[in-house]
Design a protein around this motif. Structure first.
Motif, PDB file in Angstrom:
ATOM      1  N   ARG A  42       0.681  -1.285   0.047  1.00  0.00           N
ATOM      2  CA  ARG A  42      -0.057   0.073   0.042  1.00  0.00           C
ATOM      3  C   ARG A  42       0.839   1.197   0.128  1.00  0.00           C
ATOM      4  NH1 ARG A  42      -4.680   0.639   4.146  1.00  0.00           N
ATOM      5  NH2 ARG A  42      -5.341   2.056   2.504  1.00  0.00           N
ATOM      6  N   ARG A  43       1.788   1.255   0.575  1.00  0.00           N
ATOM      7  CA  ARG A  43       2.930   2.327   0.819  1.00  0.00           C
ATOM      8  C   ARG A  43       3.350   2.521  -0.708  1.00  0.00           C
ATOM      9  NH1 ARG A  43       7.852   1.749   3.077  1.00  0.00           N
ATOM     10  NH2 ARG A  43       7.946   4.151   3.594  1.00  0.00           N
ATOM     11  N   LYS A  44       3.739   1.660  -1.304  1.00  0.00           N
ATOM     12  CA  LYS A  44       4.256   1.610  -2.956  1.00  0.00           C
ATOM     13  C   LYS A  44       3.150   2.271  -3.858  1.00  0.00           C
ATOM     14  CE  LYS A  44       8.022  -1.498  -2.216  1.00  0.00           C
ATOM     15  NZ  LYS A  44       8.495  -2.968  -2.810  1.00  0.00           N
ATOM     16  N   LEU A  76      22.906  11.852  -1.206  1.00  0.00           N
ATOM     17  CA  LEU A  76      21.557  11.128  -1.763  1.00  0.00           C
ATOM     18  C   LEU A  76      20.431  11.828  -1.038  1.00  0.00           C
ATOM     19  CD1 LEU A  76      20.311   8.408  -2.445  1.00  0.00           C
ATOM     20  CD2 LEU A  76      20.653   7.559  -0.341  1.00  0.00           C
ATOM     21  N   VAL A  77      19.290  11.813  -1.835  1.00  0.00           N
ATOM     22  CA  VAL A  77      18.108  12.652  -1.595  1.00  0.00           C
ATOM     23  C   VAL A  77      17.244  11.546  -1.772  1.00  0.00           C
ATOM     24  CG1 VAL A  77      16.677  14.616  -2.108  1.00  0.00           C
ATOM     25  CG2 VAL A  77      19.226  15.032  -2.031  1.00  0.00           C
ATOM     26  N   ILE A  78      16.303  11.440  -0.634  1.00  0.00           N
ATOM     27  CA  ILE A  78      15.270  10.313  -0.986  1.00  0.00           C
ATOM     28  C   ILE A  78      13.918  11.058  -0.910  1.00  0.00           C
ATOM     29  CG2 ILE A  78      14.428   8.074  -0.234  1.00  0.00           C
ATOM     30  CD1 ILE A  78      17.185   7.657   1.195  1.00  0.00           C
ATOM     31  N   GLY A  79      13.086  10.873  -1.633  1.00  0.00           N
ATOM     32  CA  GLY A  79      11.635  11.443  -1.465  1.00  0.00           C
ATOM     33  C   GLY A  79      11.149  12.840  -2.018  1.00  0.00           C
ATOM     34  N   ASP A  80      12.151  13.498  -2.596  1.00  0.00           N
ATOM     35  CA  ASP A  80      12.005  14.773  -3.155  1.00  0.00           C
ATOM     36  C   ASP A  80      11.356  14.528  -4.676  1.00  0.00           C
ATOM     37  OD1 ASP A  80      11.587  17.484  -3.891  1.00  0.00           O
ATOM     38  OD2 ASP A  80      13.852  17.726  -4.147  1.00  0.00           O
ATOM     39  N   TYR A  81      10.097  14.708  -4.779  1.00  0.00           N
ATOM     40  CA  TYR A  81       9.459  14.314  -6.391  1.00  0.00           C
ATOM     41  C   TYR A  81       9.509  15.657  -7.000  1.00  0.00           C
ATOM     42  CZ  TYR A  81       5.425  15.722  -3.556  1.00  0.00           C
ATOM     43  OH  TYR A  81       4.356  16.260  -2.688  1.00  0.00           O
ATOM     44  N   THR A  82       9.706  16.892  -6.173  1.00  0.00           N
ATOM     45  CA  THR A  82       9.896  18.066  -6.815  1.00  0.00           C
ATOM     46  C   THR A  82      11.253  18.496  -7.805  1.00  0.00           C
ATOM     47  OG1 THR A  82      10.833  19.485  -5.011  1.00  0.00           O
ATOM     48  CG2 THR A  82       8.429  19.080  -5.015  1.00  0.00           C
ATOM     49  N   GLY A 125      10.184   3.131  -8.548  1.00  0.00           N
ATOM     50  CA  GLY A 125      10.875   3.632  -9.753  1.00  0.00           C
ATOM     51  C   GLY A 125      12.191   2.974  -9.915  1.00  0.00           C
ATOM     52  N   LYS A 126      12.981   3.397 -10.897  1.00  0.00           N
ATOM     53  CA  LYS A 126      14.330   2.955 -11.151  1.00  0.00           C
ATOM     54  C   LYS A 126      15.191   2.821 -10.192  1.00  0.00           C
ATOM     55  CE  LYS A 126      17.889   3.359 -14.743  1.00  0.00           C
ATOM     56  NZ  LYS A 126      18.358   4.007 -15.934  1.00  0.00           N
ATOM     57  N   HIS A 127      15.227   3.943  -9.489  1.00  0.00           N
ATOM     58  CA  HIS A 127      16.256   4.072  -8.417  1.00  0.00           C
ATOM     59  C   HIS A 127      15.602   3.968  -7.059  1.00  0.00           C
ATOM     60  CE1 HIS A 127      18.995   5.409 -11.291  1.00  0.00           C
ATOM     61  NE2 HIS A 127      18.196   6.281 -11.810  1.00  0.00           N
ATOM     62  N   ALA A 128      14.621   2.973  -6.817  1.00  0.00           N
ATOM     63  CA  ALA A 128      13.859   2.777  -5.409  1.00  0.00           C
ATOM     64  C   ALA A 128      14.831   2.296  -4.548  1.00  0.00           C
ATOM     65  CB  ALA A 128      12.717   1.656  -6.023  1.00  0.00           C
ATOM     66  N   ILE A 129      14.410   2.828  -3.074  1.00  0.00           N
ATOM     67  CA  ILE A 129      15.307   2.424  -2.146  1.00  0.00           C
ATOM     68  C   ILE A 129      14.407   1.695  -1.077  1.00  0.00           C
ATOM     69  CG2 ILE A 129      16.293   3.159   0.057  1.00  0.00           C
ATOM     70  CD1 ILE A 129      18.374   4.823  -1.586  1.00  0.00           C
ATOM     71  N   SER A 189      13.888   0.009   4.784  1.00  0.00           N
ATOM     72  CA  SER A 189      14.050  -1.332   5.752  1.00  0.00           C
ATOM     73  C   SER A 189      15.278  -2.115   5.474  1.00  0.00           C
ATOM     74  CB  SER A 189      12.692  -2.222   5.911  1.00  0.00           C
ATOM     75  OG  SER A 189      12.568  -2.830   4.710  1.00  0.00           O
ATOM     76  N   ARG A 190      16.031  -1.910   4.550  1.00  0.00           N
ATOM     77  CA  ARG A 190      17.233  -2.815   4.210  1.00  0.00           C
ATOM     78  C   ARG A 190      18.458  -2.055   4.203  1.00  0.00           C
ATOM     79  NH1 ARG A 190      15.658  -7.865   2.875  1.00  0.00           N
ATOM     80  NH2 ARG A 190      13.655  -8.331   2.378  1.00  0.00           N
ATOM     81  N   PRO A 191      19.687  -2.211   4.293  1.00  0.00           N
ATOM     82  CA  PRO A 191      20.763  -1.721   4.204  1.00  0.00           C
ATOM     83  C   PRO A 191      21.056  -1.022   2.649  1.00  0.00           C
ATOM     84  CG  PRO A 191      21.373  -3.648   5.273  1.00  0.00           C
ATOM     85  CD  PRO A 191      19.909  -3.813   4.609  1.00  0.00           C
ATOM     86  N   PHE A 192      21.512   0.150   2.455  1.00  0.00           N
ATOM     87  CA  PHE A 192      21.209   0.842   1.121  1.00  0.00           C
ATOM     88  C   PHE A 192      22.454  -0.002   0.271  1.00  0.00           C
ATOM     89  CE2 PHE A 192      19.791   5.059   2.614  1.00  0.00           C
ATOM     90  CZ  PHE A 192      18.564   4.533   3.354  1.00  0.00           C
ATOM     91  N   PRO A 193      21.905  -0.023  -1.200  1.00  0.00           N
ATOM     92  CA  PRO A 193      23.120  -0.640  -2.135  1.00  0.00           C
ATOM     93  C   PRO A 193      24.210   0.321  -2.185  1.00  0.00           C
ATOM     94  CG  PRO A 193      20.981   0.313  -3.238  1.00  0.00           C
ATOM     95  CD  PRO A 193      20.874   0.320  -1.669  1.00  0.00           C
ATOM     96  N   VAL A 194      24.222   1.591  -1.995  1.00  0.00           N
ATOM     97  CA  VAL A 194      25.393   2.513  -2.199  1.00  0.00           C
ATOM     98  C   VAL A 194      25.589   3.149  -0.789  1.00  0.00           C
ATOM     99  CG1 VAL A 194      26.468   4.458  -3.495  1.00  0.00           C
ATOM    100  CG2 VAL A 194      24.905   2.784  -4.717  1.00  0.00           C
TER     101      VAL A 194
END
Length: 259
Positions: A13-15, A58-64, A85-89, A92-97
Motif C-alpha cells: 500500500r505504501r508503494k 543522496l536525496v530520498i523522496g523529493d519528487y519536486t 521507480g528505477k532508483h527505488a530504495i 528497511s534494508r541496508p542501502f546498495p550504495v
C-alpha cells in the motif's frame, strides 16, 4: 533473540500510494505540495546554518527536484531515490550504495515498520563524518481531521489514521541507532480549509493517506456527513478551518571513526 517489528503499515500500500502521488503530481495542474516545499525550505536553511557543503549526496523522496536544483551545491554528485521507480530504495534494508557526505530524507519515514532499523541504515549509508537530515509528519499533525473522523463513529471508532512519532520517541530512536550529535525538533505548518473534502484531496496529492496494514472499512455516508459537520464546526468567522501539520526533523552524523 531478535524479533521482527510489528507490521503496522502495508509495504504494498505504501508503494501504491507513492505511485498514485507521483501520478497526481505529474498529471494535475498546480497539485498540492506545500508539505514537501516546507521541508525543502527548512532543509536548505539547516544546511546553510551548519555550512555543510557535501560532495556526494543522496536525496530520498523529493519528487519536486528542488533539492538538486536549488539547495545543494552544483558541484555535488547527487543521487535521487524514492520508494518506487528505477532508483527505488527500501528503507528497511541496508542501502546498495554508501559513502555519502549527506543524506536528506523528505517524508517517507513516518510509515516505516522498522523505524529503528531504517535509522541505522541511514547512518551506515554515510561516509565518516557525514550528515543526515530526515523530515516527516509527526505527532500533533491533523488535529481537526482526527477529531472529525472520531466524531463520525463515536461509539466504535476504527483506526483510520496511522500513529505518529513524537519528539521524545524520535530522540530515543536516534540514540539507539547510534547517530552522533543527534538533534530532534519540530515546527508547525498551518493551512486553512473551507471543506474537509479539500483537505482529503490535498493529503492524497501529497502521499499522506492511510497505508495501514489492516485498514478500516470505508465510512458510511452517514458517518462521512458526521465527519464533515464536525470538521466545519471548527471553522472561524471566515468559514475556514485551520489544520496543522507538525513537521518532525531528525538530524545527526556518523562518527569520524565510521561507527
Amino acid at each position: 533473540m531478535a524479533t521482527n517489528p510489528p507490521s503496522i503499515f502495508s509495504d504494498s500500500r505504501r508503494k501504491a500510494n507513492r505511485l498514485r502521488t507521483l501520478s497526481l503530481q505529474a498529471g494535475i495542474s498546480a497539485p498540492a505540495r506545500f508539505v514537501l516545499d516546507d521541508m525543502v525550505d527548512d532543509m536548505a536553511e539547516r544546511l546553510a546554518f551548519v555550512r555543510h557543503e557535501p560532495e556526494k549526496v543522496l536525496v530520498i523522496g523529493d519528487y519536486t527536484g528542488r533539492m538538486a536544483d536549488e539547495v545543494l551545491p552544483h558541484t555535488a554528485s547527487i543521487n535521487a531515490a524514492d520508494l518506487v521507480g528505477k532508483h527505488a530504495i527500501d528503507l528497511s534494508r541496508p542501502f546498495p550504495v554508501t559513502g555519502f557526505d549527506f543524506v536528506g530524507v523528505l517524508g517517507l519515514l513516518d510509515t516505516v515498520n522498522d523505524l529503528p532499523g531504517a535509522l541505522i541504515h541511514l547512518r551506515q549509508a554515510l561516509a565518516p563524518g557525514g550528515m543526515v537530515i530526515a523530515m516527516f509528519a509527526g505527532s500533533g499533525s491533523l488535529p481537526a481531521l482526527r477529531k472529525a473522523i472520531y466524531a463520525a463513529e463515536p461509539d466504535r471508532p476504527a483506526a483510520r489514521m496511522h500513529p505518529l512519532v513524537d519528539t521524545r520517541a524520535a530522540a530515543e530512536l536516534l540514540q539507539r541507532a547510534g547517530w552522533k550529535d543527534p538533534v530532534v525538533d519540530s515546527h508547525d505548518l498551518t493551512v486553512r480549509y473551507r471543506s474537509m473534502d479539500r483537505l482529503i484531496a490535498d493529503l492524497r496529492e501529497q502521499g499522506l493517506g492511510n497505508v495501514l496494514a489492516s485498514p478500516a472499512p470505508p465510512l458510511t455516508r452517514v458517518g462521512l456527513d458526521r465527519a464533515r459537520q464536525a470538521f466545519m464546526a471548527e471553522a472561524d468567522e471566515d468559514g475556514r478551518v485551520t489544520e496543522t501539520f507538525s513537521i518532525l526533523t531528525l538530524s545527526g552524523r556518523r562518527s569520524l571513526a565510521g561507527t
